[in-house]
Structure formats: structure tokens, C-alpha cells
Design an enzyme around this catalytic site. Sequence first.
Site, PDB file in Angstrom:
ATOM      1  N   SER A 267      37.718  46.370  -4.624  1.00 20.53           N
ATOM      2  CA  SER A 267      37.867  45.703  -3.326  1.00 20.53           C
ATOM      3  C   SER A 267      37.995  46.749  -2.219  1.00 20.53           C
ATOM      4  CB  SER A 267      39.072  44.757  -3.379  1.00 20.53           C
ATOM      5  OG  SER A 267      39.049  43.845  -2.313  1.00 20.53           O
ATOM      6  N   LYS A 271      35.825  50.454  -1.502  1.00 22.22           N
ATOM      7  CA  LYS A 271      35.316  51.125  -0.299  1.00 22.22           C
ATOM      8  C   LYS A 271      35.831  52.571  -0.277  1.00 22.22           C
ATOM      9  CE  LYS A 271      36.459  46.790   2.156  1.00 22.22           C
ATOM     10  NZ  LYS A 271      35.340  45.934   1.850  1.00 22.22           N
ATOM     11  N   TRP A 358      32.092  36.323  -1.152  1.00 19.81           N
ATOM     12  CA  TRP A 358      32.683  37.001   0.002  1.00 19.81           C
ATOM     13  C   TRP A 358      32.258  38.466   0.063  1.00 19.81           C
ATOM     14  CZ3 TRP A 358      34.654  35.389   4.317  1.00 19.81           C
ATOM     15  CH2 TRP A 358      35.519  36.178   5.072  1.00 19.81           C
ATOM     16  N   HIS A 408      36.243  37.695  -8.197  1.00 14.65           N
ATOM     17  CA  HIS A 408      36.761  38.944  -7.644  1.00 14.65           C
ATOM     18  C   HIS A 408      37.870  39.490  -8.544  1.00 14.65           C
ATOM     19  CE1 HIS A 408      37.121  41.655  -4.204  1.00 14.65           C
ATOM     20  NE2 HIS A 408      38.438  41.538  -4.253  1.00 14.65           N
TER      21      HIS A 408
END
Length: 428
Positions: A267, A271, A358, A408
Site C-alpha cells: 500500500s 509506494k 482502488w 487489498h
Amino acid sequence: MYKLICVVTLATLAPICSVLAQPEIFNVDESLVEPYELPELLKLDNGQKVQSLADWENERRNEILDVFLEEVYGKLPDKALKPSIEVVDRSETALNNTAIRQQWELTFENNGKKLVIDVLAYLPKGVIAPHVFVVPNFRGNQSVNNDPNIAITNSWVRMKKNAPNVGVVDHRATEASRGTSSAMFPLDRIIGNGFGLYTVYYGDIDPDFNDFSNGIHPLFYEVGEDQPKSDGWGAISAWAWGLTKVIDVIEDNPLTRDSRIIVMGHSRLGKTALWSGVIDSRIDVAISNNSGCMGAALTRRRFGETVKIINTRFPHWFSDNFLKYSDHEDNLPVDQHMLIALMAPRPVYIASAQQDRWADPKGEYLAGYYATPVYELYGKKGLPGPELPEVNHPIHHTIGYHLRSGGHGVTDYDWEQYMAFAKMHLDK
């Protein structure tokens, strides 16, 4: 004010609209993605085409990196800040006598400020210089395993709204938080496959809320400053900086100083993993798990989370310069395929989940696909075409990818791919 939000059910892939009390409009319907044009990866700012590997390494790569530093994640401080390092724990019989457990305290001091970062490692016994995963965690090192000897973080811990916050009271971890993230860290599998694991709590480096008076930032302020400059580092750059300090520990540890290093994050920390791979060439493999907007996903698709939404919710993650690209993604001189290309020729792996709309699985895949021309300059294989692969059919080229079933999170299936991918590329 109420706004109309359109979502897509995975069962029917049909738009269902409902009135929700949310200040955001987002799209998760592929048919509503508007045409977009990506910035050219292999064209110099002066308009000339990149003709050779030398053009890429000496010119184009630097142009792209400068934009990410100045306009997106923010410049890291030039000043070197070395910590005092204290070994606070070592056990030769961890995990039922299969692993060595080690813990360190890294103490940074400057400008009258002090910051302590705890590092935890589990290493397989009898393995010389194992490949090691560096994986930041969300709730403190004690959440990784229920081992009672792991130090509990003293730092602020983020609490989720409308979700269980087991073992966290008033943003502080308690004994009850031990092992609550163990599903994300299957230590028996990792150690059993001959890998080591280093982990650090990301909130030790910088607490995850919009306040630059805490964490690592104040230790680098110049006289009169109380927040980073407009092109200065946000939280993602700070977390990535913290991972570079973990790598310093790896290199200082006789058990791992010759190890190959794989950084993996999930998540927002996915990044971070990608960005850390760009800023630290000691990282041999970078793995992004469900990283979405400003991770692996193309921003110009405006699918799921968008630049505006992420800037509204988490403005502290990026440089202040990045705020101007809310609702103006096309003005941004880069997109995330260019971030992935900056890893070349080192292996990078992108993982998506079928139900994690998402994070835009297709956009995550396409970023890897459009980064492929740079890998080809090095004679490496990227992703084979613009169409998503079948669910649970991984690709293990130098750019790797899988779209797994489920939502997720980090699963055993993900870890199986990451370990196989690392062995394939690092055992050579």
C-alpha cells in the site's frame, strides 16, 4: 454536500450509483476511463530521442529523477546524519531454534532533537549471507510476531476509522498488539526458504499524519524553518530515507554484509519501496504490493484513488509542489511508468489484487509495461503486452507482475511469488 459516487461491483462489472456523504468523486469503471497521453519515456527535454543506453544513463534518467525529486516525493536532505547504533538484543534460538533474532536502536540527534528508530531482524541459522527482505511495518515491530522479546514501539501508531485497532490505545501500542500483523510477515515461510527479514516501523521514522514537527524532519531544519521547503521531502521520502538506514545496518552486520537486498512494501509502503529502490542503488530488487496511486499505478488513468484524493487525505506524503497537480495530472511531466524505469536494470515486481479496484490493477500493470523499453535497452525482459495477464498467472521477467484473486493485503500467494522471483534473479 452530497455527491453522486459511481462504483463497480466485481460480480457484474456494472456501474451502481449511490448518494454518499463523501467529498470525493472517483471512478472504478474501466469504460469511463478517458483517453490520456503519457509523457514520453525516451525523449529528452530538448525533444531529441534517446538513441542509446548512454543517453538514458547520462541524460534522460537524470531529467526524470529530478522531476520526481522536485515535483513529487521531494528532495532528501544533502546532510549526512549518522546514528549511534546500539545492539539491544540477540538470540540464537528464535522461532523454535530456526533463526537468529537481532534488534538495534538507531539514535539520531541534531538541532537539539533526537529520534530513535528500532530495527528488528530474523535470519536463518546456518545460512551465510542470506538474501534479505527489508519490509517496513505499519504498527510496530512487535506486531510482526508474537515473540515476547520484541521491543514494543514507543512511537505514535495510526488508528483506522471504523476498523479494529487491536492492541492500540490512544495511538499507542500495547502488549495486546503483539503478532497482530503476523499474517503479513510469514516468518516460518521466509526463514524456511533461506531468506532473512529486516523490518522497521514506519512511524518511528515519521508519524503518518500531517505534522512536520515530529519524526525525522525537524532534525534537518535550517534556522527559522518549521516545515520542509516546497520542493522538500514529504513522508514517503522520509520513510524511504529510513529504509536506507536499515540497509546501513545490514551492511554493518557481519551476518548480512554480503547479502542481496530486496525491499518490499504494501500500500503506501509499496509506494515507499519503489521510491527507495530509485534513491538507493544498494537495493537489488524492489517489490510493490497493491501500491496504487503514486506507487505503481498510472496517474493519468484517474482510476480509483486520484492525485486530488491522495493530496486531500495525505498532503504530508509528498512535496508541497505536488499539490498543484490535483485535478491536473496531465500537467505533471512524469507518470509512474517512469518511476519504475528508474529502477532499471534491477528487477522490480508489481503485485495487484483483483478486488483492489482502488489501487487500479490495470494501471499498475500498464506502468510496468510502459517501463519496458528502458529495460530492453539493457537487454532485459519487461512485460509482454498491454493486456492484463490472467488471475494468478504471474510473470517473472526482469519486470515481474501478478494479479491475484482477493483484495487489498499481503497473502501467502504474494510471498511465494516474491521469494521465487528473488531466487530467480539473485541466485544467478
